[in-house]
Write a protein that holds these residues in place. Structure first.
Motif, mmCIF file in Angstrom:
data_model
loop_
_atom_site.group_PDB
_atom_site.id
_atom_site.type_symbol
_atom_site.label_atom_id
_atom_site.label_comp_id
_atom_site.label_asym_id
_atom_site.label_seq_id
_atom_site.Cartn_x
_atom_site.Cartn_y
_atom_site.Cartn_z
ATOM 1 N N ILE A 1 0.744 -1.052 -0.016
ATOM 2 C CA ILE A 1 0.018 0.027 0.030
ATOM 3 C C ILE A 1 0.740 1.222 0.202
ATOM 4 O O ILE A 1 0.727 2.203 -0.709
ATOM 5 C CB ILE A 1 -1.068 -0.014 1.294
ATOM 6 N N ARG A 2 2.082 1.247 0.694
ATOM 7 C CA ARG A 2 2.672 2.439 1.003
ATOM 8 C C ARG A 2 3.479 2.550 -0.214
ATOM 9 O O ARG A 2 3.932 3.807 -0.847
ATOM 10 C CB ARG A 2 3.820 2.200 2.065
ATOM 11 N N GLN A 3 4.180 1.385 -0.873
ATOM 12 C CA GLN A 3 4.954 1.664 -2.222
ATOM 13 C C GLN A 3 3.935 2.104 -3.538
ATOM 14 O O GLN A 3 4.258 2.859 -4.191
ATOM 15 C CB GLN A 3 5.419 0.331 -2.521
ATOM 16 N N SER A 4 2.598 1.966 -3.451
ATOM 17 C CA SER A 4 1.508 2.170 -4.242
ATOM 18 C C SER A 4 1.475 3.769 -4.169
ATOM 19 O O SER A 4 1.327 4.307 -4.884
ATOM 20 C CB SER A 4 0.458 1.707 -3.985
ATOM 21 N N GLU B 1 -0.693 -1.616 -10.245
ATOM 22 C CA GLU B 1 -0.123 -2.964 -10.281
ATOM 23 C C GLU B 1 0.464 -3.497 -8.998
ATOM 24 O O GLU B 1 0.160 -4.723 -8.669
ATOM 25 C CB GLU B 1 0.964 -2.988 -11.240
ATOM 26 N N VAL B 2 1.069 -2.565 -8.163
ATOM 27 C CA VAL B 2 1.383 -3.026 -6.862
ATOM 28 C C VAL B 2 0.349 -3.652 -5.939
ATOM 29 O O VAL B 2 0.638 -4.665 -5.409
ATOM 30 C CB VAL B 2 2.362 -1.948 -6.178
ATOM 31 N N GLU C 1 -7.913 -1.874 10.269
ATOM 32 C CA GLU C 1 -6.758 -0.684 10.132
ATOM 33 C C GLU C 1 -5.954 -0.650 8.856
ATOM 34 O O GLU C 1 -6.077 0.621 8.337
ATOM 35 C CB GLU C 1 -5.686 -0.595 11.369
ATOM 36 N N THR C 2 -5.496 -1.651 8.532
ATOM 37 C CA THR C 2 -4.900 -1.925 7.145
ATOM 38 C C THR C 2 -6.000 -1.660 6.212
ATOM 39 O O THR C 2 -5.539 -0.948 5.178
ATOM 40 C CB THR C 2 -4.149 -3.286 7.083
ATOM 41 N N ARG C 3 -7.140 -2.096 6.113
ATOM 42 C CA ARG C 3 -8.078 -2.053 5.309
ATOM 43 C C ARG C 3 -8.506 -0.491 5.186
ATOM 44 O O ARG C 3 -8.472 -0.018 3.702
ATOM 45 C CB ARG C 3 -9.660 -2.655 5.824
#
Length: 586
Positions: A128-131, A145-146, A158-160
């Motif tokens: 998510i952070r890379q995206s 794509e990531v 929380e991650t959602r």
């Protein structure tokens, strides 16, 4: 002569001064035309603060880099994998809008730890952070794509939330980037779906609650919910230092909601506040500067529009943010042209002013030459009059001395006349009192002689008739004397008040309000007032007053002492003040 010279110089200078003032007014008018207003006092204060922040941007960046470096040092201090992962996450958050390369570096380090520990949640967070970093850099396809393999249903809440938030950010960028294509509407629809997904699971306890709820109502007609969010955001920002990305987001959302509800001035102010918080937190992904520049351009503030957009482009280049840069460059072309046109006009005005100043300088030089010649002529004439002035001064001095002597004599005469006037008034008063009391004494004596003769005749008749009991009763004179004394006091009181009708009122002004003396009903004066009436007539000796009033000197003394204690003036001045009370009525 000096007055004539000053008048001549004044007449020469007047046209030059007026011409100079005209030039200054033109320059001032030009300066005023170059400064546009931006609305309310609060908005102008925020714009001034933003201008100051832009000037000190390097200092904020240095402070933030120091803080980042202190965080880096903590990573290598024997931490556990979980602690390191958390620190990598903190560093990512700090760098994600400052340096894409640094942010990706810490994502990869965190990803290595996630793979090492086979932690699915960590791996999802890293994707998510890379995206986000790729989307912020303009690599929208790669960002999509990531996260292609992720599903919100497989993530914890929380991650959602973080995942849905990133998808909103990504599809918003895709929609903006493809605004001229048919795909734009599809991307914005997906953005809306993810916003709805966030609204379904987010709670007020989540840090980005107001941010996402704001996006839910931006563009809607629900003014009630918008006003509710506006109040909450205002409250949060009321004591804000405006130095974090969280505060920048809150101010940005508040600006958007205020704008939709018609509060345009305040909306611009909070957009400036958002830009301040972004710049102070070293955020290079700044949307507020671009929007603010466009708004300033609409308001006619070309200089600020140019400066804000220029700062936004510089931030986008440093990141680099390809998507945001594309939108900024489109606006920059139009603003830059307007800015250049403004500069050209200012250059023309400057050249005009320089020509006018040159002409004015020539005129001033000519005036100076004329003034020098005039001053020389005037000084020559002044020298010829100096001698006459000296002689005149000598005569004036002698006249002044004579005038002073006359004034001194007049002053002495006036003082003498004043003393004579007072003496005449006192003499007149004394004569009047003597006349009044002399007539009173003669009448009183005549009355007593008549009463004595009547008493004697009555006594002879009763002796002849041998009415000894009645004679004995007549011989008891205590009642008669008391009645005669009362009549005597009444006569004295009447004639005294006839001479000084305001004596009681004036006497009471010397006493404290609560201690003032008023005769009883049927009385003209009481004993205390009668004592001081005699003092007013000039009889100050207590023994003489006692004889007059048929009482003891101690009684007189006690009454005088008691009345003096009721006075609000100095006791030693009381008697002298009584002596001059009132004016006699001739």
């Amino acid at each position: 002569m000096k007055a004539i010279s000053e008048k001549l110089i004044s007449e020469i200078i007047k046209p030059v001064v007026l011409f100079s003032l005209l030039i200054l007014i033109m320059i001032f008018t030009c300066g005023v035309q170059g400064k546009e207003t931006t609305g309310s006092e609060f908005a102008e204060r925020m714009f001034s603060r933003l201008d100051s922040t832009l000037m000190n941007l390097d200092a904020y960046d240095r402070d933030n880099l120091k803080r980042f470096n202190s965080l880096k040092e903590k990573v290598g201090q024997g931490k556990s994998d979980e602690e390191k992962y958390i620190l990598y996450g903190v560093l990512y958050n700090e760098y994600k809008t400052l340096s894409a390369d640094s942010a990706l570096k810490y994502i990869r380090l965190a990803q290595d730890l996630a793979e090492k520990n086979n932690n699915a949640r960590w791996l999802a967070e890293c994707k998510i952070r890379q995206s986000f970093v790729m989307a912020a850099s303009g690599l929208l396809k790669e960002a999509l794509e990531v996260v292609a393999g992720l599903s919100g249903s497989q993530l914890d809440r929380e991650t959602r939330l973080e995942y849905y938030g990133q998808m909103v950010y990504l599809y918003s960028h895709l929609g903006n980037f493809s605004i001229k294509s048919n795909l734009s509407k599809s991307y914005y629809n997906k953005e809306k779906l993810y916003k709805d997904s966030i609204a379904a699971i987010i709670t007020p306890q989540d840090k980005d609650y107001l941010w996402f709820m704001g996006w839910k109502y931006v563009g809607s007609d629900n003014k009630t919910e918008k006003e509710k969010l506006i109040r909450q955001l205002r409250s949060d920002l009321e004591t804000s230092e405006l130095d974090s990305r969280q505060e920048a987001m809150a101010a940005y959302m508040l600006s958007r909601l205020l704008s939709e509800n018609g509060h345009n001035d305040e909306a611009r102010a909070y957009m400036a506040a958002s830009a301040i918080a972004d710049l102070r937190s070293s955020n290079r992904d700044i949307a507020s500067l671009e929007e603010l520049a466009n708004e300033m351009f609409k308001q006619g503030d070309i200089i600020r529009a140019y400066n804000y957009l220029n700062a936004g482009i510089r931030a986008s280049v440093q990141y680099p943010n390809r998507v945001r840069m594309a939108g900024q460059l489109q606006a920059f072309d139009e603003i830059s042209r307007a800015y250049q046109q403004r500069l050209t006009k200012q250059e023309k005005r400057t050249r005009t002013f320089l020509i006018i100043v040159a002409i004015l300088s020539v005129i001033l030089l000519a005036v100076i030459v004329v003034l020098i010649k005039s001053v020389r002529t005037i000084r020559a004439k002044e020298r010829s009059l100096n001698e006459a002035n000296k002689k005149l001064n000598i005569n004036m001095t002698e006249l002044s001395k004579a005038h002073d002597e006359i004034e001194s004599v007049n002053k002495a005469l006036n003082e003498l006349n004043e003393r004579l006037k007072k003496s005449n008034e006192k003499l007149s008063e004394a004569n009047y009192i003597k006349e009044e009391y002399l007539g009173y004494v003669f009448a009183l004596c005549s009355n007593y002689i008549k009463k004595h003769e009547d008493f004697r005749k009555s006594l002879q008749v009763k002796l002849k008739m041998k009415k000894y009991d009645e004679i004995a009763k007549m011989a008891d004179t205590s009642g008669v004397a008391k009645e005669q004394l009362k009549e005597f006091y009444h006569s004295f009181d009447s004639i005294f008040l006839n001479i000084y009708p305001n004596f009681i009122e004036d006497f009471n002004t010397l006493l404290q309000p609560e201690e003032q003396i008023h005769p009883k009903e049927g009385e003209l004066l009481n004993t205390e007032l009668r004592i001081y009436a005699l003092v007013r007539l000039g009889i100050n000796d207590s023994v003489k007053i006692a004889e007059f009033l048929h009482c003891s000197p101690q009684t007189v003394y006690n009454n005088r002492f008691r009345v003096r204690n009721k006075s609000h003036i100095a006791k030693e001045d009381f008697v002298e003040t009584v002596k001059v009370l009132g004016r006699f009525k001739p």
